[in-house]
Design a protein around this motif. Sequence first.
Motif, PDB file in Angstrom:
ATOM      1  N   ARG A  30       0.863  -1.190   0.000  1.00  0.00           N
ATOM      2  CA  ARG A  30       0.000   0.000   0.000  1.00  0.00           C
ATOM      3  C   ARG A  30       0.892   1.231   0.000  1.00  0.00           C
ATOM      4  N   PHE A  31       0.798   1.970  -1.073  1.00  0.00           N
ATOM      5  CA  PHE A  31       1.729   3.054  -1.381  1.00  0.00           C
ATOM      6  C   PHE A  31       0.984   4.380  -1.321  1.00  0.00           C
ATOM      7  N   GLY A  32       1.416   5.284  -0.443  1.00  0.00           N
ATOM      8  CA  GLY A  32       0.752   6.568  -0.277  1.00  0.00           C
ATOM      9  C   GLY A  32       1.427   7.686  -1.039  1.00  0.00           C
ATOM     10  N   THR A  33       0.622   8.508  -1.694  1.00  0.00           N
ATOM     11  CA  THR A  33       1.108   9.642  -2.472  1.00  0.00           C
ATOM     12  C   THR A  33       0.062  10.753  -2.432  1.00  0.00           C
ATOM     13  N   ASP A  89       1.581   1.371   3.758  1.00  0.00           N
ATOM     14  CA  ASP A  89       2.810   0.710   4.194  1.00  0.00           C
ATOM     15  C   ASP A  89       4.024   1.602   4.012  1.00  0.00           C
ATOM     16  N   VAL A  90       3.969   2.472   3.013  1.00  0.00           N
ATOM     17  CA  VAL A  90       5.089   3.351   2.702  1.00  0.00           C
ATOM     18  C   VAL A  90       4.539   4.614   2.046  1.00  0.00           C
ATOM     19  N   GLU A 211      17.971  25.274   0.643  1.00  0.00           N
ATOM     20  CA  GLU A 211      18.292  23.908   1.043  1.00  0.00           C
ATOM     21  C   GLU A 211      18.233  22.968  -0.152  1.00  0.00           C
ATOM     22  N   ILE A 212      19.243  22.130  -0.278  1.00  0.00           N
ATOM     23  CA  ILE A 212      19.191  21.030  -1.240  1.00  0.00           C
ATOM     24  C   ILE A 212      18.741  19.812  -0.446  1.00  0.00           C
ATOM     25  N   GLY A 213      17.516  19.437  -0.633  1.00  0.00           N
ATOM     26  CA  GLY A 213      16.944  18.363   0.171  1.00  0.00           C
ATOM     27  C   GLY A 213      17.183  16.995  -0.429  1.00  0.00           C
ATOM     28  N   VAL A 214      17.365  16.023   0.438  1.00  0.00           N
ATOM     29  CA  VAL A 214      17.490  14.629   0.015  1.00  0.00           C
ATOM     30  C   VAL A 214      16.132  13.959   0.195  1.00  0.00           C
ATOM     31  N   ILE A 215      15.695  13.253  -0.840  1.00  0.00           N
ATOM     32  CA  ILE A 215      14.373  12.641  -0.868  1.00  0.00           C
ATOM     33  C   ILE A 215      14.459  11.166  -0.503  1.00  0.00           C
ATOM     34  N   GLY A 216      13.505  10.708   0.283  1.00  0.00           N
ATOM     35  CA  GLY A 216      13.421   9.292   0.630  1.00  0.00           C
ATOM     36  C   GLY A 216      11.988   8.871   0.827  1.00  0.00           C
ATOM     37  N   ALA A 217      11.786   7.587   1.052  1.00  0.00           N
ATOM     38  CA  ALA A 217      10.465   7.040   1.335  1.00  0.00           C
ATOM     39  C   ALA A 217      10.297   6.910   2.844  1.00  0.00           C
ATOM     40  N   LEU A 227      11.693  -1.710   5.840  1.00  0.00           N
ATOM     41  CA  LEU A 227      12.656  -0.661   5.512  1.00  0.00           C
ATOM     42  C   LEU A 227      13.987  -1.270   5.067  1.00  0.00           C
ATOM     43  N   GLU A 228      14.450  -2.292   5.764  1.00  0.00           N
ATOM     44  CA  GLU A 228      15.715  -2.944   5.414  1.00  0.00           C
ATOM     45  C   GLU A 228      15.649  -3.561   4.015  1.00  0.00           C
ATOM     46  N   ALA A 229      14.534  -4.218   3.710  1.00  0.00           N
ATOM     47  CA  ALA A 229      14.364  -4.817   2.391  1.00  0.00           C
ATOM     48  C   ALA A 229      14.300  -3.734   1.315  1.00  0.00           C
ATOM     49  N   PHE A 230      13.593  -2.676   1.613  1.00  0.00           N
ATOM     50  CA  PHE A 230      13.473  -1.570   0.656  1.00  0.00           C
ATOM     51  C   PHE A 230      14.840  -0.980   0.335  1.00  0.00           C
ATOM     52  N   ASN A 231      15.667  -0.770   1.373  1.00  0.00           N
ATOM     53  CA  ASN A 231      16.992  -0.209   1.145  1.00  0.00           C
ATOM     54  C   ASN A 231      17.862  -1.146   0.306  1.00  0.00           C
TER      55      ASN A 231
END
Length: 260
Positions: A30-33, A89-90, A211-217, A227-231
């Motif tokens: 389940r992916f949120g956007t 879920d993310v 700011e130069i922002g770093v993007i993540g999930a 999270l470990e599997a995603f990385n």
Amino acid sequence: MASRVLAASMPALKNTDGSFERVKKSNGLRFGTSNDQPYCYIDPASGSVVGIDAEIMLAILSKLGIANHEITQVDFDGLIPSLLASRMDVIADAMYITEKRKKVINFSDGWYQYGEALLVQAGNPLGLHSLADLGKARAGSYLGTVYLDWLNEIPGAKVMSYPDAATAMEDLKAGRIDAAIVDAPVAGFALARNEKYKNAFEIVADYKPKEIGVIGAGFRKEDGALLEAFNWGLKAIKEDGTDLAILKKWGLTEKNRYLG
């Protein structure tokens, strides 16, 4: 077949909380956007989810052998509350990894980076070139962003908040605000794809991003295995260059790639 082979080669997870197995057994994630162009949105022509974050996410899911996903769309400022309420879920929608957010959720490793853009009326009639200049202007940005925090810290600025970047740009086009702070990729995408904006407003070329922002999930703190599997999947698409191909497809460059 390829995704199953890749998933089988994934190292054993150190985290044993069962969150990755939960997603695998459900055969979907389940992916949120927030349906935000050009990051993650539904293409009206095809009905498919497309965009920078969407396509990076789908590439990672392929590496993990997860064939299905379910998209849930909410306003940007509702993403973290929805994640915490276990409706997703993310979450992934050009979300800066910040210390404030890390207090309530965990983030994946970074996948790309960029700064903000200053949009002004065509011709820049008020001569706005920096955040400090906005003290003499009506300026807006969208809820849940650090940009709105910055605007609220500027003495004298008349600040407007919006549910999303598109609504802020519509008010700028209509003259209801003098300037807007939005993600640089959003600004470029809007001006390149929407004829109605081309003579209405412009990007301030000499504006220097704060700011130069770093993007993540984003993930719930209790979902360490997921999270470990995603990385692991993210590392795999960086190693084979899939991430860079996606960034270039959406007008970004090697400079936007995050390998830290």
